[in-house]
Design a protein around this motif. Structure first.
Motif, PDB file in Angstrom:
ATOM      1  N   GLN A 231       0.864  -1.164   0.000  1.00 41.14           N
ATOM      2  CA  GLN A 231       0.000   0.000   0.000  1.00 41.14           C
ATOM      3  C   GLN A 231       0.908   1.224   0.000  1.00 41.14           C
ATOM      4  O   GLN A 231       1.974   1.202   0.597  1.00 41.14           O
ATOM      5  CB  GLN A 231      -0.836   0.057   1.267  1.00 41.14           C
ATOM      6  CG  GLN A 231      -1.712  -1.142   1.522  1.00 41.14           C
ATOM      7  CD  GLN A 231      -2.729  -0.850   2.606  1.00 41.14           C
ATOM      8  OE1 GLN A 231      -3.577   0.025   2.459  1.00 41.14           O
ATOM      9  NE2 GLN A 231      -2.640  -1.570   3.708  1.00 41.14           N
ATOM     10  N   PRO A 232       0.457   2.289  -0.620  1.00 42.33           N
ATOM     11  CA  PRO A 232       1.272   3.520  -0.596  1.00 42.33           C
ATOM     12  C   PRO A 232       1.075   4.226   0.738  1.00 42.33           C
ATOM     13  O   PRO A 232       0.444   5.285   0.799  1.00 42.33           O
ATOM     14  CB  PRO A 232       0.703   4.326  -1.758  1.00 42.33           C
ATOM     15  CG  PRO A 232      -0.715   3.874  -1.877  1.00 42.33           C
ATOM     16  CD  PRO A 232      -0.767   2.445  -1.410  1.00 42.33           C
ATOM     17  N   ILE A 233       1.620   3.624   1.779  1.00 47.34           N
ATOM     18  CA  ILE A 233       1.316   4.090   3.140  1.00 47.34           C
ATOM     19  C   ILE A 233       1.640   5.568   3.342  1.00 47.34           C
ATOM     20  O   ILE A 233       0.812   6.348   3.803  1.00 47.34           O
ATOM     21  CB  ILE A 233       2.075   3.246   4.184  1.00 47.34           C
ATOM     22  CG1 ILE A 233       1.734   1.750   3.993  1.00 47.34           C
ATOM     23  CG2 ILE A 233       1.726   3.703   5.594  1.00 47.34           C
ATOM     24  CD1 ILE A 233       2.376   0.838   5.018  1.00 47.34           C
ATOM     25  N   TYR A 234       2.847   5.930   2.970  1.00 44.83           N
ATOM     26  CA  TYR A 234       3.232   7.329   3.167  1.00 44.83           C
ATOM     27  C   TYR A 234       2.297   8.270   2.397  1.00 44.83           C
ATOM     28  O   TYR A 234       1.817   9.274   2.937  1.00 44.83           O
ATOM     29  CB  TYR A 234       4.685   7.549   2.735  1.00 44.83           C
ATOM     30  CG  TYR A 234       5.237   8.881   3.168  1.00 44.83           C
ATOM     31  CD1 TYR A 234       5.957   9.001   4.348  1.00 44.83           C
ATOM     32  CD2 TYR A 234       5.016  10.023   2.402  1.00 44.83           C
ATOM     33  CE1 TYR A 234       6.446  10.235   4.753  1.00 44.83           C
ATOM     34  CE2 TYR A 234       5.495  11.261   2.812  1.00 44.83           C
ATOM     35  CZ  TYR A 234       6.215  11.362   3.981  1.00 44.83           C
ATOM     36  OH  TYR A 234       6.686  12.580   4.389  1.00 44.83           O
ATOM     37  N   ASP A 235       2.051   7.910   1.163  1.00 46.81           N
ATOM     38  CA  ASP A 235       1.176   8.757   0.341  1.00 46.81           C
ATOM     39  C   ASP A 235      -0.228   8.856   0.916  1.00 46.81           C
ATOM     40  O   ASP A 235      -0.873   9.908   0.847  1.00 46.81           O
ATOM     41  CB  ASP A 235       1.086   8.193  -1.083  1.00 46.81           C
ATOM     42  CG  ASP A 235       2.421   8.264  -1.796  1.00 46.81           C
ATOM     43  OD1 ASP A 235       3.318   8.985  -1.306  1.00 46.81           O
ATOM     44  OD2 ASP A 235       2.579   7.596  -2.837  1.00 46.81           O
ATOM     45  N   MET A 236      -0.688   7.757   1.470  1.00 44.52           N
ATOM     46  CA  MET A 236      -2.018   7.788   2.074  1.00 44.52           C
ATOM     47  C   MET A 236      -2.066   8.790   3.211  1.00 44.52           C
ATOM     48  O   MET A 236      -2.984   9.605   3.320  1.00 44.52           O
ATOM     49  CB  MET A 236      -2.381   6.387   2.601  1.00 44.52           C
ATOM     50  CG  MET A 236      -2.648   5.367   1.509  1.00 44.52           C
ATOM     51  SD  MET A 236      -2.666   3.646   2.149  1.00 44.52           S
ATOM     52  CE  MET A 236      -4.143   3.674   3.166  1.00 44.52           C
ATOM     53  N   GLY A 237      -1.053   8.737   4.054  1.00 47.68           N
ATOM     54  CA  GLY A 237      -1.005   9.663   5.181  1.00 47.68           C
ATOM     55  C   GLY A 237      -0.888  11.105   4.707  1.00 47.68           C
ATOM     56  O   GLY A 237      -1.551  12.004   5.227  1.00 47.68           O
ATOM     57  N   ALA A 238      -0.042  11.299   3.718  1.00 48.25           N
ATOM     58  CA  ALA A 238       0.189  12.659   3.216  1.00 48.25           C
ATOM     59  C   ALA A 238      -1.083  13.221   2.591  1.00 48.25           C
ATOM     60  O   ALA A 238      -1.484  14.354   2.864  1.00 48.25           O
ATOM     61  CB  ALA A 238       1.330  12.647   2.198  1.00 48.25           C
TER      62      ALA A 238
END
Lengths: 330, 330
Positions: B283-290
């Motif tokens: 999952q694009p974890i960082y991108d999701m948070g950002a």
DNA sequence: CTGAAAGCGCTTACAG
DNA sequence: CTGAAAGCGCTTACAG
């Protein structure tokens, strides 16, 4: 939302009286108190914390400054801090600094503006006077700043000794230490513990430098194992570094623990997820965070500290990456 | 510390004028501005954010509510959130709820008292109306609350499909899925993706229930492998669960990837630390948070959102726990 | 373009 | 025991 004026009006008293019962401070007659209480209940009143903060110069918030919450050592620390902060009615603000002076300054600044009550530092890029100039209670965690700043850390040197003794007790004849970053207190102490113990027991050893990260540790470990195939016990300065060692061992065809013992340091959850599960020297991470928070809150609430520096015990946790090589050779 | 009065006095203007230059709002003559600026500089003045908050009912803080920061999925999310919050001048308050209604309520309450500007929820134990009653901008992360609450999540179903297709492409003839907690959206979607794909390609499969945790996953996987020794491909609903599968495989003497393919889900750093390194659906974890943080800040600053629900793509990351079984048999 | 004044929602001497 | 008033440090109509 109801304000203190509304409560005062509804209770037929002055705001001063309401404030007194709110803070259980000063004299209030039983009747007034009752009236206020019921007014509060019926209006569903809640004191506004920002207004309180402005008066009291205290926000019931503490700051947690970490290099990077993504480093698996920190989440458990953060959890502990938040848990005990919560118990005492404090809220925690998270700050990642990447060890950058600029970021850290900026955060400390912002925190001060918000009348933060105290700060837990797990990093210290600034000078001692930068911190004391801040004039906010501080607790250093996993490091020592200076004599006057309370600190909580674990006995890294003894931990290094325990790790090394364990390898030696397991019959390792040629040891290696994947050293953490030079100049970082805990890493230096673990190194010292290693060297002194190896020498004490007269076991030959090699030390190679790495950081606490996976890739670098893996690289140096692989080179190490290739150049010194008779190494049979490796103490890595962190669990993550140990994971790198395990990968290196796999690459060069060494079997853990059958012909190579590996031990890490920290006791982070990741260690249990590895196959074989990582033997390690566990720091009481949660306890460290909890204690640091208690110390901080004590300071905030002006309680005198009897001890300023807390060195907590580490613990050897034997899992599957170490075993007695002599027994297994039989 | 200097206050706005001090600046006003030193600049020979009123506090209103100082406030205007501070906020770049309203008309100020060049000269007054200059005088104010230099007064600010010489007094080393900084506006008090608490006083501002009290007036503006805006604290420049956002709340991050997670079940447990110790769960390795969350630190990267937290990092991303803090990074972008920081860029926009916001500070983040961390709250662990353990999915407990009481804790969550208490936190939301405390945050509201502090005039928090917005909240990112990665958990949602409360009812929709509890959230809307709060009357604070919210963004749901890794879940959907309702239609009106913006949300960011990844395409779990498609991820499940990708994982399954990968196993099938690798020649697996008998699949298993270690399912995440039933009723948890992302876990359900991954499950669906698995089942549909297995059926589409007509590959036999078994599903066993677990949670996202290591121990439970390990247990069920071990039983599974014992009872169905011809299983040759396992899709675990999370990376942590996959680590459990790897331990189970080790216990029963199965070799990964030589005669058992394993694929996880999430793409947390731990996966790279395993030996062999874990193949996973990232999952694009960082991108999701950002992204969630950007959406939240937009709402706070009253910018209209054009899209409310963002489904981000997952990505197959082939590492070492999967390989083509047919090729390897040759 | 600018200042006096009221207000944000509390707390706390002070006088009674 | 209680209230009027000043103050925490800003912002923002309002009048000029």
């Amino acid at each position: 939302m109801a304000t203190i004026r509304d409560v005062a009006k509804s209770a037929g008293v002055s705001v001063a009286t309401v404030s007194r019962v709110l803070n259980k401070k000063g004299y209030v007659s039983k009747e007034s108190e009752k009236a206020v209480m019921s007014a509060i209940a019926s209006l569903n009143y809640e004191p506004n914390s920002v207004a309180r903060t402005l008066n009291n110069k205290s926000s019931s918030m503490i700051g947690l400054v970490v290099p990077d919450i993504t480093n698996p050592f920190f989440p458990e620390l953060a959890r502990a801090i938040e848990d005990v902060a919560n118990i005492y009615g404090y809220t925690v603000v998270l700050c990642n600094t990447d060890e950058e002076v600029k970021k850290e300054k900026q955060y400390l600044h912002a925190l001060k503006q918000k009348y933060i009550d105290g700060i837990i530092l797990t990093t210290s890029s600034l000078s001692d006077e930068d911190y004391s100039k801040l004039n906010i209670p501080i607790v250093a965690l996993d490091r020592v700043i200076d004599d006057k700043t309370p600190s909580v850390f674990s006995d890294n040197k003894k931990g290094g000794e325990m790790a090394t003794e364990h390898l030696i007790a397991n019959g390792c004849k040629y040891l290696a230490h994947i050293r953490g970053p030079i100049g970082v207190g805990p890493a230096d102490d673990r190194y010292e513990g290693f060297v002194e113990t190896a020498e004490k027991f007269n076991v030959p050893y090699i030390v190679v430098n790495a950081d606490f990260h996976l890739d670098r540790s893996r690289e140096v470990a692989e080179e190490l194992l290739r150049n010194h195939p008779n190494i049979d016990g490796i103490f890595a300065s962190s669990d993550v570094a140990a994971a790198g060692v395990m990968k290196a061992a796999h690459s060069v065809g060494r079997l853990i623990p059958e012909n190579l013992n590996v031990i890490g340091f920290d006791g982070i959850p990741m260690g249990t997820m590895l196959t074989p599960a990582l033997t390690t020297v566990k720091q009481p991470i949660y306890d460290m965070g909890a204690l640091a928070t208690r110390l901080l809150i004590k300071q905030v609430e002006k309680t005198r500290l009897d001890t300023y520096h807390y060195k907590l015990e580490t613990k050897l946790v034997v899992r599957e990456t170490t075993k007695n090589l002599e027994v297994s050779h039989e």
